[in-house]
Design a protein around this motif. Sequence first.
Motif, PDB file in Angstrom:
ATOM      1  N   LEU A   1     -76.944  92.022  63.225  1.00 45.28           N
ATOM      2  CA  LEU A   1     -76.759  93.095  61.945  1.00 45.28           C
ATOM      3  C   LEU A   1     -76.895  92.102  60.814  1.00 45.28           C
ATOM      4  CD1 LEU A   1     -74.084  95.379  63.139  1.00 45.28           C
ATOM      5  CD2 LEU A   1     -76.726  95.711  63.048  1.00 45.28           C
ATOM      6  N   LEU A   2     -77.595  92.345  59.736  1.00 44.16           N
ATOM      7  CA  LEU A   2     -77.751  91.278  58.470  1.00 44.16           C
ATOM      8  C   LEU A   2     -77.546  92.251  57.329  1.00 44.16           C
ATOM      9  CD1 LEU A   2     -80.865  89.130  59.588  1.00 44.16           C
ATOM     10  CD2 LEU A   2     -78.285  88.567  59.950  1.00 44.16           C
ATOM     11  N   PRO A   3     -77.148  91.647  56.241  1.00 40.93           N
ATOM     12  CA  PRO A   3     -76.787  92.482  55.087  1.00 40.93           C
ATOM     13  C   PRO A   3     -78.399  92.662  54.311  1.00 40.93           C
ATOM     14  CG  PRO A   3     -76.386  90.315  54.745  1.00 40.93           C
ATOM     15  CD  PRO A   3     -76.398  90.353  56.000  1.00 40.93           C
ATOM     16  N   VAL A   4     -78.615  93.720  53.724  1.00 41.26           N
ATOM     17  CA  VAL A   4     -79.879  94.055  53.087  1.00 41.26           C
ATOM     18  C   VAL A   4     -79.971  93.108  52.029  1.00 41.26           C
ATOM     19  CG1 VAL A   4     -81.160  95.616  51.788  1.00 41.26           C
ATOM     20  CG2 VAL A   4     -80.048  96.502  53.656  1.00 41.26           C
ATOM     21  N   ASP A   5     -78.779  92.962  51.258  1.00 40.25           N
ATOM     22  CA  ASP A   5     -78.954  91.824  49.869  1.00 40.25           C
ATOM     23  C   ASP A   5     -77.370  91.046  50.110  1.00 40.25           C
ATOM     24  OD1 ASP A   5     -78.245  90.726  47.505  1.00 40.25           O
ATOM     25  OD2 ASP A   5     -78.295  92.492  46.463  1.00 40.25           O
ATOM     26  N   PRO A   6     -77.801  89.576  50.492  1.00 44.94           N
ATOM     27  CA  PRO A   6     -76.665  88.833  51.036  1.00 44.94           C
ATOM     28  C   PRO A   6     -75.708  88.655  49.806  1.00 44.94           C
ATOM     29  CG  PRO A   6     -78.906  87.810  51.504  1.00 44.94           C
ATOM     30  CD  PRO A   6     -78.995  89.165  50.837  1.00 44.94           C
ATOM     31  N   ASP A   7     -76.015  88.855  48.581  1.00 43.52           N
ATOM     32  CA  ASP A   7     -74.900  88.822  47.482  1.00 43.52           C
ATOM     33  C   ASP A   7     -74.200  89.999  47.273  1.00 43.52           C
ATOM     34  OD1 ASP A   7     -76.146  86.383  46.700  1.00 43.52           O
ATOM     35  OD2 ASP A   7     -77.565  87.237  45.535  1.00 43.52           O
ATOM     36  N   ARG A   8     -74.522  91.325  47.910  1.00 41.61           N
ATOM     37  CA  ARG A   8     -73.971  92.381  48.148  1.00 41.61           C
ATOM     38  C   ARG A   8     -73.636  92.888  49.618  1.00 41.61           C
ATOM     39  NH1 ARG A   8     -76.201  96.560  44.024  1.00 41.61           N
ATOM     40  NH2 ARG A   8     -77.979  95.957  45.027  1.00 41.61           N
ATOM     41  N   PRO A   9     -72.854  92.364  50.342  1.00 42.45           N
ATOM     42  CA  PRO A   9     -73.119  92.244  51.734  1.00 42.45           C
ATOM     43  C   PRO A   9     -72.629  93.862  52.324  1.00 42.45           C
ATOM     44  CG  PRO A   9     -71.293  90.800  51.357  1.00 42.45           C
ATOM     45  CD  PRO A   9     -72.090  91.161  50.200  1.00 42.45           C
ATOM     46  N   GLY A  10     -71.478  94.365  51.546  1.00 43.02           N
ATOM     47  CA  GLY A  10     -70.992  95.822  51.757  1.00 43.02           C
ATOM     48  C   GLY A  10     -72.367  96.813  51.393  1.00 43.02           C
ATOM     49  N   LEU A  11     -73.289  96.618  50.805  1.00 36.65           N
ATOM     50  CA  LEU A  11     -74.220  97.619  50.313  1.00 36.65           C
ATOM     51  C   LEU A  11     -74.906  98.497  51.386  1.00 36.65           C
ATOM     52  CD1 LEU A  11     -75.572  98.897  47.766  1.00 36.65           C
ATOM     53  CD2 LEU A  11     -77.290  97.089  47.909  1.00 36.65           C
ATOM     54  N   ALA A  12     -75.655  97.582  52.489  1.00 39.52           N
ATOM     55  CA  ALA A  12     -76.136  98.117  53.596  1.00 39.52           C
ATOM     56  C   ALA A  12     -76.669  97.001  54.244  1.00 39.52           C
ATOM     57  CB  ALA A  12     -77.513  98.937  53.006  1.00 39.52           C
ATOM     58  N   LEU A  13     -76.847  97.526  55.754  1.00 42.40           N
ATOM     59  CA  LEU A  13     -77.111  96.565  56.858  1.00 42.40           C
ATOM     60  C   LEU A  13     -78.473  96.887  57.295  1.00 42.40           C
ATOM     61  CD1 LEU A  13     -73.875  96.426  58.937  1.00 42.40           C
ATOM     62  CD2 LEU A  13     -74.846  94.579  57.378  1.00 42.40           C
ATOM     63  N   ILE A  14     -79.102  95.694  57.943  1.00 40.56           N
ATOM     64  CA  ILE A  14     -80.396  95.940  58.555  1.00 40.56           C
ATOM     65  C   ILE A  14     -80.249  95.513  60.147  1.00 40.56           C
ATOM     66  CG2 ILE A  14     -82.765  94.815  59.068  1.00 40.56           C
ATOM     67  CD1 ILE A  14     -82.560  94.040  56.139  1.00 40.56           C
ATOM     68  N   VAL A  15     -80.331  96.441  60.945  1.00 40.42           N
ATOM     69  CA  VAL A  15     -80.276  96.448  62.210  1.00 40.42           C
ATOM     70  C   VAL A  15     -81.497  95.640  62.733  1.00 40.42           C
ATOM     71  CG1 VAL A  15     -80.045  97.515  64.524  1.00 40.42           C
ATOM     72  CG2 VAL A  15     -79.091  98.516  62.965  1.00 40.42           C
ATOM     73  N   VAL A  16     -81.480  94.249  63.067  1.00 38.52           N
ATOM     74  CA  VAL A  16     -82.685  93.479  63.580  1.00 38.52           C
ATOM     75  C   VAL A  16     -82.579  93.296  65.470  1.00 38.52           C
ATOM     76  CG1 VAL A  16     -83.344  91.333  63.527  1.00 38.52           C
ATOM     77  CG2 VAL A  16     -82.117  92.018  61.734  1.00 38.52           C
ATOM     78  N   THR A  17     -83.764  93.827  65.842  1.00 35.49           N
ATOM     79  CA  THR A  17     -84.258  93.615  67.272  1.00 35.49           C
ATOM     80  C   THR A  17     -85.127  92.842  67.392  1.00 35.49           C
ATOM     81  OG1 THR A  17     -85.259  95.844  67.061  1.00 35.49           O
ATOM     82  CG2 THR A  17     -83.039  96.062  67.514  1.00 35.49           C
ATOM     83  N   ASP A  18     -85.928  92.557  66.551  1.00 31.37           N
ATOM     84  CA  ASP A  18     -87.230  91.555  66.776  1.00 31.37           C
ATOM     85  C   ASP A  18     -86.658  90.359  67.331  1.00 31.37           C
ATOM     86  OD1 ASP A  18     -89.030  89.265  65.917  1.00 31.37           O
ATOM     87  OD2 ASP A  18     -90.205  90.916  66.206  1.00 31.37           O
ATOM     88  N   PRO A  19     -87.048  89.836  68.862  1.00 32.42           N
ATOM     89  CA  PRO A  19     -86.447  88.720  69.254  1.00 32.42           C
ATOM     90  C   PRO A  19     -86.458  87.564  68.357  1.00 32.42           C
ATOM     91  CG  PRO A  19     -87.843  89.743  70.956  1.00 32.42           C
ATOM     92  CD  PRO A  19     -88.127  90.475  69.416  1.00 32.42           C
ATOM     93  N   ALA A  20     -87.528  87.266  67.685  1.00 35.88           N
ATOM     94  CA  ALA A  20     -87.693  85.950  66.847  1.00 35.88           C
ATOM     95  C   ALA A  20     -86.523  85.918  65.755  1.00 35.88           C
ATOM     96  CB  ALA A  20     -89.031  85.732  66.339  1.00 35.88           C
TER      97      ALA A  20
END
Length: 111
Positions: A69-88
């Motif tokens: 799980l990564l933030p959509v905007d690293p400068d505003r991590p509480g805004l939204a998350l990206i669910v990453v499943t791509d192996p790379a």
Amino acid sequence: MSLSTLPYAPESGHQTETDARLAARGVRLRALYQRPVLGLDAPSLGGGEIRTADLVPMDMLVVDDELALLPVDPDRPGLALIVVTDPAWVRLASVVAESCWARAEGADGGR
């Protein structure tokens, strides 16, 4: 493993209890917080391990080899998350997290 750009500060006992239940089921818990550690001499993670570092590049949560799980905007991590499943991309997040972990200090000041 979770990385947090915020300093560690004691939360409610609820999260510690949740962490302890997860650890009892065999889940390996590790958390890396940016210094300073606030309000604690030796932080604990309910059976997991906490380390601190002078710099944590961004908030992230690497769940396993298949999910991060990564933030959509690293400068505003509480805004939204990206669910990453791509192996790379999961592997890249894992390598970054492990590299930060290897250079961080444990709660007792050691590695």
